[in-house]
Design a protein around this motif. Sequence first.
Motif, PDB file in Angstrom:
ATOM      1  N   GLU A  93     -58.249 -35.920  28.638  1.00  0.00           N
ATOM      2  CA  GLU A  93     -58.155 -36.192  27.204  1.00  0.00           C
ATOM      3  C   GLU A  93     -56.902 -35.582  26.568  1.00  0.00           C
ATOM      4  OE1 GLU A  93     -60.528 -32.460  27.786  1.00  0.00           O
ATOM      5  OE2 GLU A  93     -60.648 -34.458  28.642  1.00  0.00           O
ATOM      6  N   ASN A  94     -56.320 -34.564  27.197  1.00  0.00           N
ATOM      7  CA  ASN A  94     -55.103 -33.944  26.673  1.00  0.00           C
ATOM      8  C   ASN A  94     -53.836 -34.556  27.263  1.00  0.00           C
ATOM      9  OD1 ASN A  94     -56.561 -32.025  25.129  1.00  0.00           O
ATOM     10  ND2 ASN A  94     -56.931 -30.870  26.995  1.00  0.00           N
ATOM     11  N   GLN A  95     -53.923 -35.126  28.423  1.00  0.00           N
ATOM     12  CA  GLN A  95     -52.805 -35.774  29.107  1.00  0.00           C
ATOM     13  C   GLN A  95     -53.195 -37.236  29.304  1.00  0.00           C
ATOM     14  OE1 GLN A  95     -49.850 -34.512  30.064  1.00  0.00           O
ATOM     15  NE2 GLN A  95     -50.267 -32.469  29.321  1.00  0.00           N
ATOM     16  N   VAL A  96     -53.173 -37.991  28.229  1.00  0.00           N
ATOM     17  CA  VAL A  96     -53.672 -39.368  28.259  1.00  0.00           C
ATOM     18  C   VAL A  96     -52.856 -40.243  29.200  1.00  0.00           C
ATOM     19  CG1 VAL A  96     -54.139 -41.414  26.856  1.00  0.00           C
ATOM     20  CG2 VAL A  96     -54.599 -39.130  25.946  1.00  0.00           C
ATOM     21  N   ARG A  97     -51.541 -40.154  29.116  1.00  0.00           N
ATOM     22  CA  ARG A  97     -50.692 -40.936  30.023  1.00  0.00           C
ATOM     23  C   ARG A  97     -50.519 -40.216  31.356  1.00  0.00           C
ATOM     24  NH1 ARG A  97     -47.594 -42.731  25.053  1.00  0.00           N
ATOM     25  NH2 ARG A  97     -48.256 -44.892  24.895  1.00  0.00           N
ATOM     26  N   GLY A  98     -50.630 -38.921  31.364  1.00  0.00           N
ATOM     27  CA  GLY A  98     -50.652 -38.170  32.605  1.00  0.00           C
ATOM     28  C   GLY A  98     -49.490 -37.224  32.815  1.00  0.00           C
ATOM     29  N   VAL A  99     -49.699 -36.342  33.774  1.00  0.00           N
ATOM     30  CA  VAL A  99     -48.675 -35.382  34.158  1.00  0.00           C
ATOM     31  C   VAL A  99     -48.659 -35.298  35.687  1.00  0.00           C
ATOM     32  CG1 VAL A  99     -50.244 -33.385  33.928  1.00  0.00           C
ATOM     33  CG2 VAL A  99     -47.782 -33.037  33.819  1.00  0.00           C
ATOM     34  N   TRP A 100     -47.492 -35.374  36.236  1.00  0.00           N
ATOM     35  CA  TRP A 100     -47.290 -35.193  37.668  1.00  0.00           C
ATOM     36  C   TRP A 100     -46.964 -33.724  37.817  1.00  0.00           C
ATOM     37  CZ3 TRP A 100     -43.465 -38.909  40.524  1.00  0.00           C
ATOM     38  CH2 TRP A 100     -43.563 -38.740  41.897  1.00  0.00           C
ATOM     39  N   ARG A 101     -47.729 -33.006  38.621  1.00  0.00           N
ATOM     40  CA  ARG A 101     -47.577 -31.561  38.681  1.00  0.00           C
ATOM     41  C   ARG A 101     -47.664 -31.027  40.101  1.00  0.00           C
ATOM     42  NH1 ARG A 101     -53.261 -29.700  35.856  1.00  0.00           N
ATOM     43  NH2 ARG A 101     -54.612 -30.451  37.506  1.00  0.00           N
ATOM     44  N   ARG A 102     -47.304 -29.745  40.232  1.00  0.00           N
ATOM     45  CA  ARG A 102     -47.241 -29.110  41.551  1.00  0.00           C
ATOM     46  C   ARG A 102     -47.746 -27.665  41.441  1.00  0.00           C
ATOM     47  NH1 ARG A 102     -41.585 -28.833  42.332  1.00  0.00           N
ATOM     48  NH2 ARG A 102     -41.675 -30.963  43.064  1.00  0.00           N
ATOM     49  N   THR A 103     -48.409 -27.218  42.497  1.00  0.00           N
ATOM     50  CA  THR A 103     -48.796 -25.816  42.625  1.00  0.00           C
ATOM     51  C   THR A 103     -48.636 -25.406  44.086  1.00  0.00           C
ATOM     52  OG1 THR A 103     -50.476 -24.160  42.041  1.00  0.00           O
ATOM     53  CG2 THR A 103     -51.269 -26.189  43.060  1.00  0.00           C
ATOM     54  N   THR A 104     -48.783 -24.141  44.355  1.00  0.00           N
ATOM     55  CA  THR A 104     -48.689 -23.654  45.733  1.00  0.00           C
ATOM     56  C   THR A 104     -50.080 -23.638  46.354  1.00  0.00           C
ATOM     57  OG1 THR A 104     -49.051 -21.351  45.113  1.00  0.00           O
ATOM     58  CG2 THR A 104     -46.745 -22.155  45.118  1.00  0.00           C
ATOM     59  N   PRO A 105     -50.173 -23.661  47.683  1.00  0.00           N
ATOM     60  CA  PRO A 105     -51.497 -23.561  48.303  1.00  0.00           C
ATOM     61  C   PRO A 105     -52.219 -22.270  47.900  1.00  0.00           C
ATOM     62  CG  PRO A 105     -49.893 -24.323  49.910  1.00  0.00           C
ATOM     63  CD  PRO A 105     -49.121 -23.926  48.680  1.00  0.00           C
ATOM     64  N   GLU A 106     -51.474 -21.183  47.768  1.00  0.00           N
ATOM     65  CA  GLU A 106     -52.077 -19.900  47.388  1.00  0.00           C
ATOM     66  C   GLU A 106     -52.662 -19.970  45.976  1.00  0.00           C
ATOM     67  OE1 GLU A 106     -48.835 -20.205  48.453  1.00  0.00           O
ATOM     68  OE2 GLU A 106     -49.283 -19.665  50.539  1.00  0.00           O
ATOM     69  N   SER A 107     -51.891 -20.521  45.043  1.00  0.00           N
ATOM     70  CA  SER A 107     -52.362 -20.637  43.664  1.00  0.00           C
ATOM     71  C   SER A 107     -53.553 -21.585  43.570  1.00  0.00           C
ATOM     72  CB  SER A 107     -51.221 -21.121  42.763  1.00  0.00           C
ATOM     73  OG  SER A 107     -51.669 -21.248  41.438  1.00  0.00           O
ATOM     74  N   ASP A 108     -53.545 -22.632  44.370  1.00  0.00           N
ATOM     75  CA  ASP A 108     -54.628 -23.606  44.352  1.00  0.00           C
ATOM     76  C   ASP A 108     -55.961 -22.982  44.754  1.00  0.00           C
ATOM     77  OD1 ASP A 108     -55.593 -26.340  44.032  1.00  0.00           O
ATOM     78  OD2 ASP A 108     -55.854 -26.307  46.215  1.00  0.00           O
ATOM     79  N   ARG A 109     -55.919 -21.924  45.538  1.00  0.00           N
ATOM     80  CA  ARG A 109     -57.145 -21.270  45.984  1.00  0.00           C
ATOM     81  C   ARG A 109     -57.722 -20.322  44.930  1.00  0.00           C
ATOM     82  NH1 ARG A 109     -54.630 -22.038  51.079  1.00  0.00           N
ATOM     83  NH2 ARG A 109     -53.358 -20.161  51.073  1.00  0.00           N
ATOM     84  N   THR A 110     -57.045 -20.125  43.821  1.00  0.00           N
ATOM     85  CA  THR A 110     -57.538 -19.240  42.764  1.00  0.00           C
ATOM     86  C   THR A 110     -58.395 -20.022  41.777  1.00  0.00           C
ATOM     87  OG1 THR A 110     -55.670 -19.579  41.267  1.00  0.00           O
ATOM     88  CG2 THR A 110     -55.422 -17.853  42.963  1.00  0.00           C
ATOM     89  N   GLN A 111     -59.083 -19.289  40.898  1.00  0.00           N
ATOM     90  CA  GLN A 111     -59.892 -19.928  39.861  1.00  0.00           C
ATOM     91  C   GLN A 111     -59.043 -20.649  38.817  1.00  0.00           C
ATOM     92  OE1 GLN A 111     -63.066 -20.428  39.346  1.00  0.00           O
ATOM     93  NE2 GLN A 111     -63.810 -19.351  41.146  1.00  0.00           N
ATOM     94  N   ASP A 112     -57.813 -20.171  38.608  1.00  0.00           N
ATOM     95  CA  ASP A 112     -56.935 -20.725  37.575  1.00  0.00           C
ATOM     96  C   ASP A 112     -55.551 -20.993  38.164  1.00  0.00           C
ATOM     97  OD1 ASP A 112     -56.017 -21.559  35.109  1.00  0.00           O
ATOM     98  OD2 ASP A 112     -55.533 -19.523  34.449  1.00  0.00           O
ATOM     99  N   PRO A 113     -55.391 -22.104  38.908  1.00  0.00           N
ATOM    100  CA  PRO A 113     -54.084 -22.386  39.528  1.00  0.00           C
ATOM    101  C   PRO A 113     -52.982 -22.504  38.478  1.00  0.00           C
ATOM    102  CG  PRO A 113     -55.764 -23.907  40.336  1.00  0.00           C
ATOM    103  CD  PRO A 113     -56.361 -23.154  39.201  1.00  0.00           C
ATOM    104  N   LYS A 114     -51.809 -22.050  38.818  1.00  0.00           N
ATOM    105  CA  LYS A 114     -50.634 -22.168  37.956  1.00  0.00           C
ATOM    106  C   LYS A 114     -49.887 -23.432  38.359  1.00  0.00           C
ATOM    107  CE  LYS A 114     -51.683 -18.307  36.112  1.00  0.00           C
ATOM    108  NZ  LYS A 114     -52.878 -18.443  35.319  1.00  0.00           N
ATOM    109  N   TRP A 115     -49.729 -24.355  37.410  1.00  0.00           N
ATOM    110  CA  TRP A 115     -49.112 -25.644  37.676  1.00  0.00           C
ATOM    111  C   TRP A 115     -47.688 -25.696  37.154  1.00  0.00           C
ATOM    112  CZ3 TRP A 115     -51.425 -29.007  40.802  1.00  0.00           C
ATOM    113  CH2 TRP A 115     -52.790 -28.886  40.995  1.00  0.00           C
ATOM    114  N   GLU A 116     -46.820 -26.287  37.930  1.00  0.00           N
ATOM    115  CA  GLU A 116     -45.441 -26.572  37.517  1.00  0.00           C
ATOM    116  C   GLU A 116     -45.395 -28.065  37.196  1.00  0.00           C
ATOM    117  OE1 GLU A 116     -41.054 -27.090  39.580  1.00  0.00           O
ATOM    118  OE2 GLU A 116     -42.715 -26.327  40.780  1.00  0.00           O
TER     119      GLU A 116
END
Length: 147
Positions: A93-116
């Motif tokens: 609902e906040n990214q209606v058209r969308g966002v292409w994003r990236r994170t690291t495998p380490e960050s993805d394993r956390t509760q709150d991944p940091k997205w670039e």
Amino acid sequence: MRHVAFDCLRTALSHKRTDAAVTDDPFLWLEEIEVPSALAWVRAENEKTLGVLQSDPRYRRFYEQALSILQSKDQIVDIPLEGRGLEHFWQDENQVRGVWRRTTPESDRTQDPKWETILDVDALAVPRTGIGSFKVPAAFRFNSASA
């Protein structure tokens, strides 16, 4: 399958179309997604299709199930492993058209991944001259839950 769709998108974006390919497409004008004539055409086609769909007695049940799935905040994100991290296309609902994003495998394993952010299509859609359109691969269109 999503890996294939992502690779196809990357390949398609890196190739230029020939003039013949552009002129042979009778629906090319629909790529201008905010032009009134394109919006009117899409609305008319949607009305025709919706009438056929709603005449099916199963429509309401299928619609409610699909809406529930698409709006669920519990979805598990399918993120293909890419060379520079985990990349994927996200819509909610906040990214209606969308966002292409990236994170690291380490960050993805956390509760709150940091997205670039790689490409924020909503930011690109802010009215200004010279805007084109970005088509999301079908395999990525069902990620509607928020991160």
